[in-house]
Structures are given as C-alpha cells and as structure tokens.
Design a protein around this motif. Sequence first.
Motif, PDB file in Angstrom:
ATOM      1  N   LEU A 187       9.362  11.189  -1.071  1.00  0.00           N
ATOM      2  CA  LEU A 187      10.487  11.720  -1.831  1.00  0.00           C
ATOM      3  C   LEU A 187      10.253  11.600  -3.328  1.00  0.00           C
ATOM      4  CD1 LEU A 187      13.406  12.782  -1.991  1.00  0.00           C
ATOM      5  CD2 LEU A 187      14.185  10.398  -1.849  1.00  0.00           C
ATOM      6  N   GLY A 188       9.797  10.428  -3.768  1.00  0.00           N
ATOM      7  CA  GLY A 188       9.590  10.211  -5.192  1.00  0.00           C
ATOM      8  C   GLY A 188       8.547  11.138  -5.786  1.00  0.00           C
ATOM      9  N   THR A 189       7.421  11.300  -5.083  1.00  0.00           N
ATOM     10  CA  THR A 189       6.366  12.187  -5.592  1.00  0.00           C
ATOM     11  C   THR A 189       6.839  13.630  -5.616  1.00  0.00           C
ATOM     12  OG1 THR A 189       4.747  10.694  -4.576  1.00  0.00           O
ATOM     13  CG2 THR A 189       3.930  12.804  -5.391  1.00  0.00           C
ATOM     14  N   GLY A 190       7.575  14.026  -4.579  1.00  0.00           N
ATOM     15  CA  GLY A 190       8.107  15.387  -4.533  1.00  0.00           C
ATOM     16  C   GLY A 190       9.059  15.661  -5.685  1.00  0.00           C
ATOM     17  N   LEU A 191       9.943  14.716  -5.972  1.00  0.00           N
ATOM     18  CA  LEU A 191      10.894  14.891  -7.072  1.00  0.00           C
ATOM     19  C   LEU A 191      10.195  14.893  -8.424  1.00  0.00           C
ATOM     20  CD1 LEU A 191      13.837  12.611  -5.878  1.00  0.00           C
ATOM     21  CD2 LEU A 191      13.791  15.116  -5.989  1.00  0.00           C
ATOM     22  N   LEU A 192       9.174  14.041  -8.577  1.00  0.00           N
ATOM     23  CA  LEU A 192       8.412  14.016  -9.824  1.00  0.00           C
ATOM     24  C   LEU A 192       7.785  15.379 -10.096  1.00  0.00           C
ATOM     25  CD1 LEU A 192       7.165  12.267 -12.168  1.00  0.00           C
ATOM     26  CD2 LEU A 192       5.185  11.982 -10.672  1.00  0.00           C
ATOM     27  N   VAL A 193       7.170  15.958  -9.075  1.00  0.00           N
ATOM     28  CA  VAL A 193       6.540  17.266  -9.230  1.00  0.00           C
ATOM     29  C   VAL A 193       7.584  18.348  -9.478  1.00  0.00           C
ATOM     30  CG1 VAL A 193       5.244  19.068  -8.018  1.00  0.00           C
ATOM     31  CG2 VAL A 193       4.489  16.680  -7.895  1.00  0.00           C
ATOM     32  N   TYR A 194       8.635  18.337  -8.694  1.00  0.00           N
ATOM     33  CA  TYR A 194       9.643  19.396  -8.815  1.00  0.00           C
ATOM     34  C   TYR A 194      10.266  19.426 -10.202  1.00  0.00           C
ATOM     35  CZ  TYR A 194      13.576  22.455  -7.731  1.00  0.00           C
ATOM     36  OH  TYR A 194      14.480  23.492  -7.732  1.00  0.00           O
ATOM     37  N   ILE A 210      -1.158  -4.752  -1.970  1.00  0.00           N
ATOM     38  CA  ILE A 210      -0.906  -4.110  -0.689  1.00  0.00           C
ATOM     39  C   ILE A 210      -2.200  -4.112   0.116  1.00  0.00           C
ATOM     40  CG2 ILE A 210       0.952  -2.619  -1.560  1.00  0.00           C
ATOM     41  CD1 ILE A 210      -1.023  -0.326  -1.628  1.00  0.00           C
ATOM     42  N   LYS A 211      -2.081  -3.902   1.416  1.00  0.00           N
ATOM     43  CA  LYS A 211      -3.234  -3.849   2.304  1.00  0.00           C
ATOM     44  C   LYS A 211      -3.761  -2.417   2.405  1.00  0.00           C
ATOM     45  CE  LYS A 211      -2.829  -8.209   3.274  1.00  0.00           C
ATOM     46  NZ  LYS A 211      -3.809  -9.204   2.746  1.00  0.00           N
ATOM     47  N   LEU A 212      -4.977  -2.280   2.902  1.00  0.00           N
ATOM     48  CA  LEU A 212      -5.621  -0.971   2.979  1.00  0.00           C
ATOM     49  C   LEU A 212      -4.843   0.002   3.852  1.00  0.00           C
ATOM     50  CD1 LEU A 212      -7.960   0.902   2.326  1.00  0.00           C
ATOM     51  CD2 LEU A 212      -9.249  -0.124   4.219  1.00  0.00           C
ATOM     52  N   LEU A 213      -4.356  -0.452   4.993  1.00  0.00           N
ATOM     53  CA  LEU A 213      -3.620   0.440   5.896  1.00  0.00           C
ATOM     54  C   LEU A 213      -2.353   0.951   5.226  1.00  0.00           C
ATOM     55  CD1 LEU A 213      -3.444   1.711   8.681  1.00  0.00           C
ATOM     56  CD2 LEU A 213      -2.208  -0.325   9.476  1.00  0.00           C
ATOM     57  N   GLU A 214      -1.672   0.066   4.530  1.00  0.00           N
ATOM     58  CA  GLU A 214      -0.465   0.482   3.820  1.00  0.00           C
ATOM     59  C   GLU A 214      -0.805   1.451   2.698  1.00  0.00           C
ATOM     60  OE1 GLU A 214       3.482  -1.558   1.716  1.00  0.00           O
ATOM     61  OE2 GLU A 214       1.706  -2.770   2.163  1.00  0.00           O
ATOM     62  N   ALA A 215      -1.898   1.200   1.992  1.00  0.00           N
ATOM     63  CA  ALA A 215      -2.322   2.092   0.914  1.00  0.00           C
ATOM     64  C   ALA A 215      -2.645   3.483   1.454  1.00  0.00           C
ATOM     65  CB  ALA A 215      -3.545   1.512   0.209  1.00  0.00           C
ATOM     66  N   ALA A 216      -3.299   3.542   2.612  1.00  0.00           N
ATOM     67  CA  ALA A 216      -3.625   4.833   3.218  1.00  0.00           C
ATOM     68  C   ALA A 216      -2.356   5.614   3.532  1.00  0.00           C
ATOM     69  CB  ALA A 216      -4.449   4.622   4.486  1.00  0.00           C
ATOM     70  N   GLY A 217      -1.337   4.914   4.033  1.00  0.00           N
ATOM     71  CA  GLY A 217      -0.059   5.566   4.295  1.00  0.00           C
ATOM     72  C   GLY A 217       0.591   6.068   3.019  1.00  0.00           C
ATOM     73  N   TYR A 218       0.499   5.281   1.958  1.00  0.00           N
ATOM     74  CA  TYR A 218       1.041   5.691   0.664  1.00  0.00           C
ATOM     75  C   TYR A 218       0.342   6.961   0.169  1.00  0.00           C
ATOM     76  CZ  TYR A 218       4.001   1.658  -0.573  1.00  0.00           C
ATOM     77  OH  TYR A 218       5.001   0.724  -0.645  1.00  0.00           O
ATOM     78  N   TRP A 219      -0.990   6.977   0.263  1.00  0.00           N
ATOM     79  CA  TRP A 219      -1.735   8.152  -0.206  1.00  0.00           C
ATOM     80  C   TRP A 219      -1.316   9.415   0.544  1.00  0.00           C
ATOM     81  CZ3 TRP A 219      -6.577   4.667   0.275  1.00  0.00           C
ATOM     82  CH2 TRP A 219      -6.739   3.933  -0.900  1.00  0.00           C
ATOM     83  N   ALA A 220      -1.196   9.305   1.856  1.00  0.00           N
ATOM     84  CA  ALA A 220      -0.791  10.462   2.658  1.00  0.00           C
ATOM     85  C   ALA A 220       0.603  10.932   2.240  1.00  0.00           C
ATOM     86  CB  ALA A 220      -0.816  10.102   4.150  1.00  0.00           C
ATOM     87  N   ALA A 221       1.533   9.997   2.104  1.00  0.00           N
ATOM     88  CA  ALA A 221       2.900  10.348   1.729  1.00  0.00           C
ATOM     89  C   ALA A 221       2.948  10.980   0.345  1.00  0.00           C
ATOM     90  CB  ALA A 221       3.782   9.104   1.771  1.00  0.00           C
ATOM     91  N   GLN A 222       2.166  10.458  -0.592  1.00  0.00           N
ATOM     92  CA  GLN A 222       2.163  10.973  -1.958  1.00  0.00           C
ATOM     93  C   GLN A 222       1.609  12.387  -2.026  1.00  0.00           C
ATOM     94  OE1 GLN A 222      -0.173   7.826  -3.550  1.00  0.00           O
ATOM     95  NE2 GLN A 222       1.545   6.398  -3.702  1.00  0.00           N
ATOM     96  N   PHE A 223       0.501  12.634  -1.348  1.00  0.00           N
ATOM     97  CA  PHE A 223      -0.076  13.983  -1.388  1.00  0.00           C
ATOM     98  C   PHE A 223       0.832  14.986  -0.685  1.00  0.00           C
ATOM     99  CE2 PHE A 223      -4.253  11.923  -2.325  1.00  0.00           C
ATOM    100  CZ  PHE A 223      -4.560  12.682  -3.445  1.00  0.00           C
ATOM    101  N   ILE A 224       1.417  14.588   0.426  1.00  0.00           N
ATOM    102  CA  ILE A 224       2.347  15.485   1.123  1.00  0.00           C
ATOM    103  C   ILE A 224       3.573  15.741   0.245  1.00  0.00           C
ATOM    104  CG2 ILE A 224       3.902  15.709   3.102  1.00  0.00           C
ATOM    105  CD1 ILE A 224       1.841  14.106   4.722  1.00  0.00           C
ATOM    106  N   GLY A 225       4.085  14.695  -0.377  1.00  0.00           N
ATOM    107  CA  GLY A 225       5.225  14.848  -1.269  1.00  0.00           C
ATOM    108  C   GLY A 225       4.921  15.769  -2.439  1.00  0.00           C
TER     109      GLY A 225
END
Length: 240
Positions: A10-17, A80-95
């Motif tokens: 949500l945050g990345t999407g709003l930043l871009v929008y 943060i841990k690597l698995l959590e970071a991977a989830g963040y990256w996916a969410a950010q790019f999708i957002g």
Amino acid sequence: MIRKLAAELLGTGLLVYVAVGVATLSFGFGTTGSSYAAGVVATALAFGLVLLALAYVLGPISGCHVNPAVTVGALLTGRIKLLEAAGYWAAQFIGGMLGALLLWGTFACSPLYSRSTTGLGADGWGAASRIHINAGGAFLIEVVLTTLFVFVVLGATSKTSNATVAGLTIGLSLAMCHLIGIPVTGTSVNPARSLGPALIVGGTALTQVWLFIVAPLVGGILAAGLHLLVLPRTTPSPVQ
C-alpha cells in the motif's frame, strides 16, 4: 507478516501514485508553466511529504520501507531476516506497479494525456535527462543519493535516535535528494518507484530502468556499511 506486506504494498503504491503523479503533472502536462524550477520543487516536496506521512502511519506496522534499497539496508544491518526482506521486495515492486497502473488509468481519462509524449514520470539518462547526463554519471548520482538517503533512514530509526522526528527527517532527506536528482536523472533512489512507470511507458524508459534498479541497491549496500561503521551494531533493532 501479512499486515507488514500489505503495508509495504500500500505504501509503495501510494508513493508512486501521488509523487510520480505530481512529477507527471509538472513535467508532462506542464502545470508549472515555463518554470522548470517550480516543477522540481513541487515534485521534490511531493515525494518528501508523502513519505513523511506514510512513515508515521505505516512505520509502526512494517517500518515503512516502501523502497527495496531501504530493505537492503535493513537486512544488512540485521534489522530483518532474509525471508522477510524477500517478502518486502515482492510487495514493494507489486505496489509500485499497481500504483503506476492506477496513475496511468487516471491520466488516461484526460484528452490531453499521451503515454508517449506526456509520459509517467519515468527516470532516464542521455536524451531522457534534463542535462543529458550519460549512463556512468546517472549511475554515480543514483548510488550517491541512495547511499545518503538510506544512511539517513537507518540513522533516524536506530535505537539511539528520536523516534518522534524520524518521519520528518526521512521525508525531508528524500525531498533533498530529489532537488538535486530531478534535473539529472529524474531521481529514482527507489527501484520500485522506477520500475512501475517504466513498465507502463515502455520504450527508452524500460530499456534504461535496469540502472535505476541496480544503482539504488548498490547505494543501499553502501549505506548499510557506513551505518555499521559509524554506529556499530550491538543488538538488532527493527525499523520504526
């Protein structure tokens, strides 16, 4: 974790929008008239103010990274841990992609909009740069600005910092980076912010977007190193 990933998306999407939307209005539609400087200031403030607001709203949930480079810095400093970071990256790019798609859908409703001429606030070098900087110069400034920005984020959210003003510090630092970076590359310092608009616009923006993914990630790595050098890690502390 689901709440954290939703917050990052949500945050990345709003930043871009919002912020890329202001950039498109300023430079694509020419809402600032003949004053290029006014467009630079308006866009820089848009990025800074949006991130400032999001930091206070989403910070307690996910840390409000909304930027893969910031997540790299958090990962390498043990927050943060690597698995959590991977989830963040996916969410950010999708957002970022969803935010760009929604923004394009909004502007496409205007008869004055043209994807090829109005664009969507994409970053670039060469002919796509205001000062026609080459790829080497574009890479250098993106690395330097991202290093500065992520270094500020890590410092402002450390255990020894004042959490009350962290959002303000981070927002102003992003605005500062845009003030110098917009005439040079358009300013990325955020791979998710760059990829979304490039996918919509295509053409030169899409062929050049690799630089605005790689350079900010390099900057995030350097920022983590600087942070650990200046403020040695004792125990992991989550980004607030």
